[in-house]
Motif scaffolding. Sequence first.
Motif, mmCIF file in Angstrom:
data_model
loop_
_atom_site.group_PDB
_atom_site.id
_atom_site.type_symbol
_atom_site.label_atom_id
_atom_site.label_comp_id
_atom_site.label_asym_id
_atom_site.label_seq_id
_atom_site.Cartn_x
_atom_site.Cartn_y
_atom_site.Cartn_z
ATOM 1 N N UNK A 1 6.176 9.860 62.610
ATOM 2 C CA UNK A 1 5.169 10.215 63.624
ATOM 3 C C UNK A 1 3.768 9.977 63.059
ATOM 4 N N UNK A 2 3.563 10.412 61.801
ATOM 5 C CA UNK A 2 2.245 10.246 61.183
ATOM 6 C C UNK A 2 1.881 8.769 61.090
ATOM 7 N N UNK A 3 2.835 7.959 60.666
ATOM 8 C CA UNK A 3 2.545 6.535 60.491
ATOM 9 C C UNK A 3 2.287 5.874 61.846
ATOM 10 N N UNK A 4 3.088 6.238 62.852
ATOM 11 C CA UNK A 4 2.871 5.656 64.185
ATOM 12 C C UNK A 4 1.506 6.082 64.718
ATOM 13 N N UNK A 5 1.115 7.324 64.440
ATOM 14 C CA UNK A 5 -0.197 7.802 64.873
ATOM 15 C C UNK A 5 -1.302 7.027 64.181
ATOM 16 N N UNK B 1 1.843 12.457 76.490
ATOM 17 C CA UNK B 1 2.028 12.250 75.051
ATOM 18 C C UNK B 1 2.469 13.593 74.469
ATOM 19 N N UNK B 2 3.559 13.621 73.667
ATOM 20 C CA UNK B 2 4.048 14.906 73.154
ATOM 21 C C UNK B 2 2.972 15.648 72.351
ATOM 22 N N UNK B 3 3.018 16.993 72.448
ATOM 23 C CA UNK B 3 1.992 17.824 71.830
ATOM 24 C C UNK B 3 1.889 17.597 70.326
ATOM 25 N N UNK B 4 3.053 17.427 69.662
ATOM 26 C CA UNK B 4 3.005 17.241 68.202
ATOM 27 C C UNK B 4 2.164 16.005 67.863
ATOM 28 N N UNK B 5 2.391 14.931 68.603
ATOM 29 C CA UNK B 5 1.663 13.696 68.315
ATOM 30 C C UNK B 5 0.192 13.872 68.667
ATOM 31 N N UNK B 6 -0.081 14.512 69.815
ATOM 32 C CA UNK B 6 -1.473 14.676 70.240
ATOM 33 C C UNK B 6 -2.244 15.527 69.232
ATOM 34 N N UNK B 7 -1.642 16.641 68.793
ATOM 35 C CA UNK B 7 -2.329 17.505 67.826
ATOM 36 C C UNK B 7 -2.574 16.751 66.536
ATOM 37 N N UNK C 1 10.296 9.673 70.331
ATOM 38 C CA UNK C 1 10.752 10.855 71.063
ATOM 39 C C UNK C 1 11.783 11.618 70.240
ATOM 40 N N UNK C 2 12.700 10.861 69.637
ATOM 41 C CA UNK C 2 13.700 11.500 68.776
ATOM 42 C C UNK C 2 13.002 12.192 67.606
ATOM 43 N N UNK C 3 11.984 11.539 67.054
ATOM 44 C CA UNK C 3 11.263 12.119 65.918
ATOM 45 C C UNK C 3 10.575 13.415 66.329
ATOM 46 N N UNK C 4 9.998 13.420 67.540
ATOM 47 C CA UNK C 4 9.323 14.632 68.015
ATOM 48 C C UNK C 4 10.329 15.771 68.149
ATOM 49 N N UNK C 5 11.508 15.448 68.711
ATOM 50 C CA UNK C 5 12.525 16.497 68.841
ATOM 51 C C UNK C 5 12.946 16.998 67.470
ATOM 52 N N UNK C 6 13.126 16.083 66.532
ATOM 53 C CA UNK C 6 13.528 16.469 65.183
ATOM 54 C C UNK C 6 12.500 17.379 64.544
ATOM 55 N N UNK C 7 11.210 16.984 64.617
ATOM 56 C CA UNK C 7 10.199 17.765 63.912
ATOM 57 C C UNK C 7 9.964 19.106 64.581
ATOM 58 N N UNK C 8 10.039 19.152 65.929
ATOM 59 C CA UNK C 8 9.795 20.460 66.544
ATOM 60 C C UNK C 8 10.992 21.375 66.333
ATOM 61 N N UNK C 9 12.155 20.780 65.979
ATOM 62 C CA UNK C 9 13.300 21.641 65.640
ATOM 63 C C UNK C 9 13.280 21.983 64.164
ATOM 64 N N UNK D 1 7.216 20.843 54.060
ATOM 65 C CA UNK D 1 6.177 21.432 53.227
ATOM 66 C C UNK D 1 5.799 22.777 53.831
ATOM 67 N N UNK D 2 5.023 23.519 53.065
ATOM 68 C CA UNK D 2 4.797 24.888 53.477
ATOM 69 C C UNK D 2 3.767 25.045 54.588
ATOM 70 N N UNK D 3 2.753 24.187 54.587
ATOM 71 C CA UNK D 3 1.724 24.342 55.604
ATOM 72 C C UNK D 3 2.320 24.078 56.974
ATOM 73 N N UNK D 4 1.662 24.552 57.982
ATOM 74 C CA UNK D 4 2.249 24.387 59.299
ATOM 75 C C UNK D 4 2.217 22.916 59.687
ATOM 76 N N UNK D 5 3.283 22.482 60.319
ATOM 77 C CA UNK D 5 3.566 21.063 60.447
ATOM 78 C C UNK D 5 2.487 20.219 61.138
ATOM 79 N N UNK D 6 2.035 20.565 62.347
ATOM 80 C CA UNK D 6 1.089 19.649 63.010
ATOM 81 C C UNK D 6 -0.228 19.515 62.240
#
Lengths: 268, 261, 317
Positions: free
Chosen positions: C92-96, B139-145, C29-37, C42-47
């Motif tokens: 990602x947040x909604x899927x989580x 599971x990607x780290x962003x999602x896990x965190x 997966x595309x969303x993860x790539x987008x967000x990590x790029x 917002x100003x706070x750190x993303x995760x």
Amino acid sequence: MKEQHEHLHTHPGAAVPHSHGHDHAHEAPLMPAGDGTIAISHLHFRYPDGTEALRGMDLAIAAGEKVALLGPNGAGKSTLMLHLNGIHRPTHGTVHVAGMQVSNETIGRVRAEVGLVFQDPDDQLFSPTVWDDVAFGPTHMGLTPGAIHDRVEVALAAVGALDLAQRAPMRLSIGQRKRVALATVLAMNPSILVFDEPSAGLDPRGRRELIELLQSLTQTLIVSTHDLELARAAFPRSIVVDRGAIAADGATDEILANRELLLAHGLA
Amino acid sequence: MIADPRSIGRDARAAVVTTIAFVTAVALLPPGSYLALILAWLLLAFAGALLGIGPGHLARRGLVALPFVVAAVPIVFLRSDELLWAGTIGPLSLQVSGAGLRIALTALMKAWISVQASVLLLALASPPSIVTALRRMRLPAVIATSAGLTIRYLEILRDEARRMLRARTARSASPVGDGRERIGGTISWRARTTGSLVGSLFLRAYSRAQRVEDAAASRGATGSLSIGTMPAADSRLTLKVFGVLLLVLIITLSGALLPRL
Amino acid sequence: MHPQLHIPDGFLSPQISLLLWVASAVLLGAAVRKTSRSDVQLNASQPILMGVLGAFIFAAQMFNFPVATGTSGHLLGGVLAGFLLGPWAGTIVMATVVGIQALLFQDGGLLALGANMFNMGIIGTLGGSFIARGIGTALGGSRGVNILGAGIAAWLAVVAAAGFTTLQLGLSGTTNVAVGLPAMLGVHALIGIGEAMITVAALTFIAQTAPDILSGVASPPQASPARRLATGLVIAGGVASLASLFASADPDGLEAVAEQLGFLNAGVAAPFELFPDYTIPGLDGTTSTIAAGVLGIIVVIVLLLAFARIARSRAKS
């Protein structure tokens, strides 16, 4: 889905400030309709998870009395206070406020008679402006725009917060937010006011102002607090609550002088 | 919902895989495999008993999925194969299809059993250990965190929401002279009120996120939070996976061999 | 009136479940790539922000909106999350959130989770957010217009998610699309109004109370008039086709459609083969045309907006 009520009390722009409609007959804006008494008998309450929070309480409070509820955390003070407004209902026993038994038949009026001021003003204040927040109760009660305007104005004046009317509650100091939270229930014209830890988080000046404010109120006052000095300053009667029951009930001076009692119930 | 504290920090991969495999095997059973479904439930109830969860409790927990059966109701009346009954009730002419009934009942049983499987998963593994297991399963780290923090702050924010709702209720009185509970104001005013509650909660959550970030930064974290140390890998994972395959095989074979109704 | 969108296990065929798991996984997966790029809005750190706001969406779904005595509406929050965090991080947040609802609260199944993430995360949040941006762009991009766009998109997102849910159930042979679709769309058209009103009110509140927080959010770059026109046309087309679906969904007409349809004799999928050549109940005749048309249009809108965005970010870098 139960029966659908007819659409009631639609006032477009009901919450809009300064829409003076002074053609209505003035009621005296903050004169409570109820008599301000509280009578509780054999009150038992069990939470859905089985915790027995109240184990048989009997209590009578006269109109205009000022009573402090003292007791350790988890003693049942908050549970008791939530019964006064009908948010919790007794498992056994009855609660009467302002001459009405709290029930589904009276709940709408009970909420108007008993104003609950919660410990954290942020739980209570959710509107974009102070004015809108104070207008919430009167608007929900379906008052006319003019009556709402009067109530909000008088309530804000009573807590000395008229100048804050157009500010955002989130941007106020903790002392200001506490005063505004009181105004939000004052505007509903209650005969009984119930406070949960009103002095928590206040600096000495804020606390002194709070005591002065509490002393100026004419409604029946019930306060849950750990602040014994607050109880001494503004509340002639004190009730010690522990393990869901009343451990002592008497003059505040006598109770605070009884060191053994205070130690036994985690108050000193 | 909260698992045995001993299970925190254990490798939960086997539990996660077993649950998913079990639910998949159940989903693959054809309509009408009531006997195979009962067998699957008995396996589940046995596992529950081993974990100290009574079958009655488990069965009741499974009921949460039942309201969704509304979605399968039309099929009972709109298929016309294997008619069990046809007739008129007042102005309506109705028919009950055996095939439709079978589909609806099977879906219902599968939903009921699958919910109980995830109840057992939670009894076996704590939510954070499930997230860690998923992290191990790529599971990607962003999602896990993000999932870990959501679980961490879930109850705190739900509690804040509950207190805000309670404070709103306390001020929701009826017009003078009216006793019963009524809702006041216009619909759009009430929607604005609810929206303001949502907005207020967002601002509280946002400032909490900033405090969490400051606290993390003050302890030397940069950008993202580490997941923490992973528990030791389950040394018998391979063995357990074979066990899982056996389980799937039993359920699938019972679906093929046991008579269907 | 909670949105009825959390499908439990047992109601979807394994084939459909698998297909939607793959679709959700690819898009997430595309969303993860987008967000990590760094799609950081917002100003706070993303995760950290994403995690805490996931808990916020969860809790915000508790707030009820009293419609009448005994009836209240609840927020789903997809477009709200997308507006506050950006479409990809919001997805990602909604899927989580949907995943945690399935794991911790048994609200929705595990095998059906792919479908639920697709309907509420991909359609409801990613699609909804791009539509919100599209409307905002088409109308000039001011703060008020963006919030209005979010409101319209919130309605569309709830209705579209309900439509997709029904289609998936229909493809699985568990529901009758001809009856289920209008029913689900009708109910969610109402629920969607609540969603839209709460979304607009919440964003307005945040804009009034803490404009600094919203300042970095949801201000798509100034678009050319041609692009604005094109975006507007695509969205209008999507809305019109949804509306036409309602118009076609009158009960009398449906009965006739139900008579015509072949699903009355449709075979049930052979469940031991993952990809059998099974017939698709309900997707035959008139309804299938409408359903496929709407599905197609929505997919095209989402893809177009997604591609436009990707192309733009490529051009920038």
